[in-house]
Design a protein around this motif. Structure first.
Motif, short mmCIF file in Angstrom:
data_model
loop_
_atom_site.label_atom_id
_atom_site.label_comp_id
_atom_site.label_asym_id
_atom_site.label_seq_id
_atom_site.Cartn_x
_atom_site.Cartn_y
_atom_site.Cartn_z
N UNK A 61 -53.41 -3.98 -73.51
CA UNK A 61 -52.07 -3.43 -73.67
C UNK A 61 -51.89 -2.93 -75.10
N UNK A 62 -52.01 -3.83 -76.04
CA UNK A 62 -51.91 -3.48 -77.45
C UNK A 62 -52.53 -4.61 -78.27
N UNK A 63 -53.36 -4.24 -79.21
CA UNK A 63 -53.99 -5.24 -80.06
C UNK A 63 -54.80 -6.24 -79.26
N UNK A 64 -54.46 -7.49 -79.41
CA UNK A 64 -55.17 -8.58 -78.72
C UNK A 64 -54.48 -9.00 -77.43
N UNK A 65 -53.53 -8.20 -76.95
CA UNK A 65 -52.78 -8.54 -75.73
C UNK A 65 -53.36 -7.77 -74.54
N UNK A 66 -53.60 -8.51 -73.44
CA UNK A 66 -54.22 -7.95 -72.23
C UNK A 66 -53.38 -8.29 -71.01
N UNK A 67 -53.41 -7.40 -70.01
CA UNK A 67 -52.76 -7.64 -68.73
C UNK A 67 -53.87 -7.90 -67.71
N UNK A 68 -53.87 -9.11 -67.12
CA UNK A 68 -54.92 -9.50 -66.17
C UNK A 68 -54.32 -9.56 -64.77
N UNK A 69 -55.03 -8.94 -63.82
CA UNK A 69 -54.62 -8.93 -62.42
C UNK A 69 -55.62 -9.74 -61.60
N UNK A 70 -55.10 -10.53 -60.67
CA UNK A 70 -55.94 -11.35 -59.79
C UNK A 70 -55.47 -11.14 -58.36
N UNK A 71 -56.37 -10.70 -57.49
CA UNK A 71 -56.04 -10.38 -56.10
C UNK A 71 -56.65 -11.45 -55.17
N UNK A 72 -55.79 -12.01 -54.30
CA UNK A 72 -56.23 -13.07 -53.38
C UNK A 72 -55.85 -12.72 -51.94
N UNK A 73 -56.67 -13.20 -51.02
CA UNK A 73 -56.40 -13.11 -49.59
C UNK A 73 -56.45 -14.53 -49.05
N UNK A 74 -55.32 -15.03 -48.61
CA UNK A 74 -55.25 -16.39 -48.08
C UNK A 74 -55.26 -16.30 -46.56
N UNK A 75 -56.31 -16.85 -45.97
CA UNK A 75 -56.46 -16.83 -44.51
C UNK A 75 -55.80 -18.08 -43.95
#
Length: 143
Positions: free
Chosen positions: A49-63
């Motif tokens: 995003x900026x500098x040392x800041x990050x946006x992390x996405x995690x995708x799950x499928x719950x059966x």
């Protein structure tokens, strides 16, 4: 982080549905006891995003594998609605993370509930050791 999110999902499912529902995150070759949940991690992504800041996405499928044979669709519909409420917030490492982009579908008698758990993280800056002192000696030539 991914395993911590899986743990958070497992704890939340257990709190809501109880011990009579199995919760798995590894492949089951034999002995699947229904009703149960299987937490499948699909993929993740990261954007600076900026500098040392990050946006992390995690995708799950719950059966969800239902127990009922006669009222299977009724059970799947009820669980799909419940999961929307149950997984709105989970606790990961003492912090609340919100589930987003929730949707579900039934494929071959199994409920697939998709949810994203996204968060901002800050990485610690790497402090590099300075070079130290540099001494330069020289003379200027003139005409």
């Amino acid at each position: 982080m991914i395993n911590s999110i899986i743990d958070g999902i497992s704890i939340k499912l257990n709190q809501e549905f109880g011990d009579s529902y199995g919760i798995y995150s590894e492949e089951i070759k034999q002995g699947l006891n229904e009703p149960c949940f299987f937490i499948a991690f699909l993929r993740n992504g990261q954007t600076q995003v900026i500098g040392q800041r990050y946006f992390k996405e995690h995708f799950f499928d719950i059966h969800y594998f239902p127990k009922s044979v006669t009222d299977r669709n009724l059970e799947l519909n009820e669980v799909a609605e419940e999961l929307s409420d149950v997984l709105e917030y989970i606790t990961v490492n003492g912090d609340l993370i919100r589930g987003t982009n929730m949707n579900s579908e039934v494929v071959d008698g199994v409920l697939h509930f998709m949810v994203n758990f996204n968060l901002f993280v800050r990485r610690e800056a790497v402090v590099e050791e300075s070079m130290g002192d540099l001494a330069v000696t020289g003379t200027v030539r003139g005409d």
